[in-house]
Enzyme design. Structure first.
Site, PDB file in Angstrom:
ATOM      1  N   SER A 143      38.013  40.956  48.315  1.00  0.00           N
ATOM      2  CA  SER A 143      39.304  40.162  48.954  1.00  0.00           C
ATOM      3  C   SER A 143      39.196  40.842  50.501  1.00  0.00           C
ATOM      4  O   SER A 143      39.193  41.936  50.663  1.00  0.00           O
ATOM      5  CB  SER A 143      40.270  40.371  48.013  1.00  0.00           C
ATOM      6  OG  SER A 143      41.584  39.745  48.881  1.00  0.00           O
ATOM      7  N   TYR A 156      47.971  45.189  44.478  1.00  0.00           N
ATOM      8  CA  TYR A 156      46.649  44.262  44.578  1.00  0.00           C
ATOM      9  C   TYR A 156      45.595  44.733  45.695  1.00  0.00           C
ATOM     10  O   TYR A 156      44.431  44.782  45.181  1.00  0.00           O
ATOM     11  CB  TYR A 156      47.227  42.736  44.914  1.00  0.00           C
ATOM     12  CG  TYR A 156      46.000  41.618  44.946  1.00  0.00           C
ATOM     13  CD1 TYR A 156      45.105  41.651  43.955  1.00  0.00           C
ATOM     14  CD2 TYR A 156      45.647  41.187  46.270  1.00  0.00           C
ATOM     15  CE1 TYR A 156      44.247  40.695  43.855  1.00  0.00           C
ATOM     16  CE2 TYR A 156      44.557  40.304  46.370  1.00  0.00           C
ATOM     17  CZ  TYR A 156      43.880  40.163  45.152  1.00  0.00           C
ATOM     18  OH  TYR A 156      42.875  39.080  45.192  1.00  0.00           O
TER      19      TYR A 156
HETATM   20  P1  NDP Z   1      41.730  31.530  39.670  1.00  0.00           P
HETATM   21  O1  NDP Z   1      43.142  31.922  39.130  1.00  0.00           O
HETATM   22  O2  NDP Z   1      41.476  30.168  39.909  1.00  0.00           O
HETATM   23  O3  NDP Z   1      40.509  32.171  38.545  1.00  0.00           O
HETATM   24  C1  NDP Z   1      40.869  33.417  38.019  1.00  0.00           C
HETATM   25  C2  NDP Z   1      39.773  33.425  37.244  1.00  0.00           C
HETATM   26  O4  NDP Z   1      39.795  34.906  36.286  1.00  0.00           O
HETATM   27  C3  NDP Z   1      40.028  32.600  35.880  1.00  0.00           C
HETATM   28  O5  NDP Z   1      38.951  31.954  35.346  1.00  0.00           O
HETATM   29  C4  NDP Z   1      40.743  33.332  34.929  1.00  0.00           C
HETATM   30  O6  NDP Z   1      40.359  32.872  33.356  1.00  0.00           O
HETATM   31  C5  NDP Z   1      39.970  34.749  35.202  1.00  0.00           C
HETATM   32  N1  NDP Z   1      40.397  36.096  34.541  1.00  0.00           N
HETATM   33  C6  NDP Z   1      41.734  36.515  34.767  1.00  0.00           C
HETATM   34  N2  NDP Z   1      42.000  37.594  34.046  1.00  0.00           N
HETATM   35  C7  NDP Z   1      40.742  37.737  33.052  1.00  0.00           C
HETATM   36  C8  NDP Z   1      40.509  38.735  32.165  1.00  0.00           C
HETATM   37  N3  NDP Z   1      41.374  39.478  31.855  1.00  0.00           N
HETATM   38  N4  NDP Z   1      39.460  38.408  31.527  1.00  0.00           N
HETATM   39  C9  NDP Z   1      38.711  37.250  31.554  1.00  0.00           C
HETATM   40  N5  NDP Z   1      38.791  36.322  32.805  1.00  0.00           N
HETATM   41  C10 NDP Z   1      39.835  36.596  33.336  1.00  0.00           C
HETATM   42  O7  NDP Z   1      41.503  32.676  40.859  1.00  0.00           O
HETATM   43  P2  NDP Z   1      40.490  32.789  41.815  1.00  0.00           P
HETATM   44  O8  NDP Z   1      39.098  31.745  41.679  1.00  0.00           O
HETATM   45  O9  NDP Z   1      41.055  32.561  43.194  1.00  0.00           O
HETATM   46  O10 NDP Z   1      39.863  34.106  41.960  1.00  0.00           O
HETATM   47  C11 NDP Z   1      38.909  34.734  41.446  1.00  0.00           C
HETATM   48  C12 NDP Z   1      38.714  36.219  42.248  1.00  0.00           C
HETATM   49  O11 NDP Z   1      38.609  36.029  43.569  1.00  0.00           O
HETATM   50  C13 NDP Z   1      39.665  36.989  41.861  1.00  0.00           C
HETATM   51  O12 NDP Z   1      38.988  38.332  41.732  1.00  0.00           O
HETATM   52  C14 NDP Z   1      40.803  37.249  43.108  1.00  0.00           C
HETATM   53  O13 NDP Z   1      41.184  38.386  42.920  1.00  0.00           O
HETATM   54  C15 NDP Z   1      39.654  36.854  44.068  1.00  0.00           C
HETATM   55  N6  NDP Z   1      40.224  36.377  45.372  1.00  0.00           N
HETATM   56  C16 NDP Z   1      40.894  35.247  45.227  1.00  0.00           C
HETATM   57  C17 NDP Z   1      41.453  34.779  46.672  1.00  0.00           C
HETATM   58  C18 NDP Z   1      42.224  33.476  46.671  1.00  0.00           C
HETATM   59  O14 NDP Z   1      43.094  33.533  47.802  1.00  0.00           O
HETATM   60  N7  NDP Z   1      42.334  32.781  45.681  1.00  0.00           N
HETATM   61  C19 NDP Z   1      41.152  35.376  48.067  1.00  0.00           C
HETATM   62  C20 NDP Z   1      40.359  36.606  47.511  1.00  0.00           C
HETATM   63  C21 NDP Z   1      39.990  36.998  46.566  1.00  0.00           C
HETATM   64  P3  NDP Z   1      41.262  32.827  32.091  1.00  0.00           P
HETATM   65  O15 NDP Z   1      42.823  32.981  32.801  1.00  0.00           O
HETATM   66  O16 NDP Z   1      41.072  31.842  31.548  1.00  0.00           O
HETATM   67  O17 NDP Z   1      40.876  34.293  31.593  1.00  0.00           O
HETATM   68  C1  8X3 Z   2      43.516  37.145  47.999  1.00  0.00           C
HETATM   69  C2  8X3 Z   2      43.985  37.118  49.341  1.00  0.00           C
HETATM   70  O1  8X3 Z   2      45.986  37.551  50.861  1.00  0.00           O
HETATM   71  O2  8X3 Z   2      46.596  36.768  48.778  1.00  0.00           O
HETATM   72  O3  8X3 Z   2      42.688  38.178  47.703  1.00  0.00           O
HETATM   73  O4  8X3 Z   2      45.710  38.993  49.154  1.00  0.00           O
HETATM   74  S1  8X3 Z   2      45.579  37.681  49.567  1.00  0.00           S
END
Ligand code: NDP
Ligand code: 8X3
Length: 257
Positions: A143, A156
């Site tokens: 991220s 985070y």
């Molecule tokens: P979403 O919430 O849309 O998806 C997150 C996914 O992670 C879901 O499929 C969820 O599935 C899964 N997950 C969470 N906890 C667990 C667990 N303990 N075991 C297995 N699966 C898990 O978020 P994003 O797609 O945006 O996030 C994906 C990644 O990208 C994360 O690592 C996030 O930190 C990162 N990220 C996101 C950004 C954003 O602004 N959206 C920016 C930068 C990075 P379920 O709940 O079904 O288990």
């Molecule tokens: C997610 C981006 O800016 O919400 O990783 O931390 S921010």
């Protein structure tokens, strides 16, 4: 040698980046091992993609915080599809927006256990199978929070700085083996991420109001591109932000009225 149809394991495939990556890689002919806690979602996705693209899929319930759950999921997926080449360690979350002196244990543990330990557990379980397959690519989903910090995001950001350290370390450790290591580090992206973090649909929607934020498909494209490059090219780190976000935090965002 890159296989014609790599077998790709994606954690967190029930939503957001994970689901979008599954969709795009399926269209490229990759076979898919998909996992998340909401297993009914990954099962439906796996069935749809197998039907649409004629690929092999395996869907399983996995909680990446739990060692035995991860080991069982990875082993079952690789056994079902006959190997493993690519890992997208994507599962992760933010939980709340707390000052460091205010954060409840529950939120702190959710982030550190999922974003740091879960990623290690996934790669630890997968790597022997990737090595056995003789060719591989490990993707971390970091991220911009691994490159800067902001108030209320201390834990985070610490977890995503941790992801950056893991990716850099694994690259050193695998140097000389036919396995590439890439970290994709997105900024603001409209997925379920903000809803999970804020537990409030309206606040989550407002976060992206007036901005053309990244979408899951944009990050999927980064994975596809890094994977498709010639073998001698390793994309170490891709910081990816929407045009409306100029800083690594929300400090400089172009929000239309
Ligand atoms: P979403 O919430 O849309 O998806 C997150 C996914 O992670 C879901 O499929 C969820 O599935 C899964 N997950 C969470 N906890 C667990 C667990 N303990 N075991 C297995 N699966 C898990 O978020 P994003 O797609 O945006 O996030 C994906 C990644 O990208 C994360 O690592 C996030 O930190 C990162 N990220 C996101 C950004 C954003 O602004 N959206 C920016 C930068 C990075 P379920 O709940 O079904 O288990
Ligand atoms: C997610 C981006 O800016 O919400 O990783 O931390 S921010």
């Amino acid at each position: 040698m890159r296989p014609e149809h790599p077998i790709v394991l994606i954690t967190g495939a029930s939503a957001g980046f994970g689901e979008a990556t599954a969709r795009l890689l399926a269209a490229q002919g990759c076979h898919l091992i998909l996992g998340a806690r909401r297993v009914e979602r990954v099962q439906a996705l796996a069935e749809e993609l197998a039907r649409t693209y004629g690929i092999k899929t395996y869907a399983g319930k996995v909680d990446t915080r739990d060692t035995s759950s991860v080991n069982a999921f990875v082993a079952a997926g690789a056994a079902a599809l006959g190997g493993l080449h690519v890992v997208v360690a994507n599962a992760g979350l933010a939980s709340g927006l707390h000052k460091i002196w205010e954060i409840p244990d529950e939120d702190m543990e959710a982030m550190m256990r999922t974003n740091v330990e879960g990623v290690v557990k996934t790669i630890r379980a997968a790597l022997p199978l990737v090595r056995e397959s003789g060719w591989g690519h490990i993707f971390f989903i970091g991220s911009t929070a691994g490159h800067a910090t902001y108030e209320g995001g201390g834990v985070y950001c610490a977890s995503k700085h941790g992801v950056k350290a893991l990716a850099q370390t694994l690259r050193l450790e695998l140097c000389g083996e036919p396995i590439r290591v890439t970290s994709i580090d997105p900024g603001m992206a409209e997925t379920e991420f903000a809803l999970v973090r804020l537990q409030d649909a309206e606040k989550a929607k407002n976060l992206y109001k007036g901005i053309e934020a990244l979408a899951g498909a944009d990050i999927a494209e980064c994975v596809r591109w890094s994977l498709a490059l010639p073998e001698h090219i390793n994309i170490d780190e891709l910081i990816v932000k929407c045009r409306d976000q100029a800083s690594h935090t929300m400090g400089k965002v172009n929000r239309k009225a």
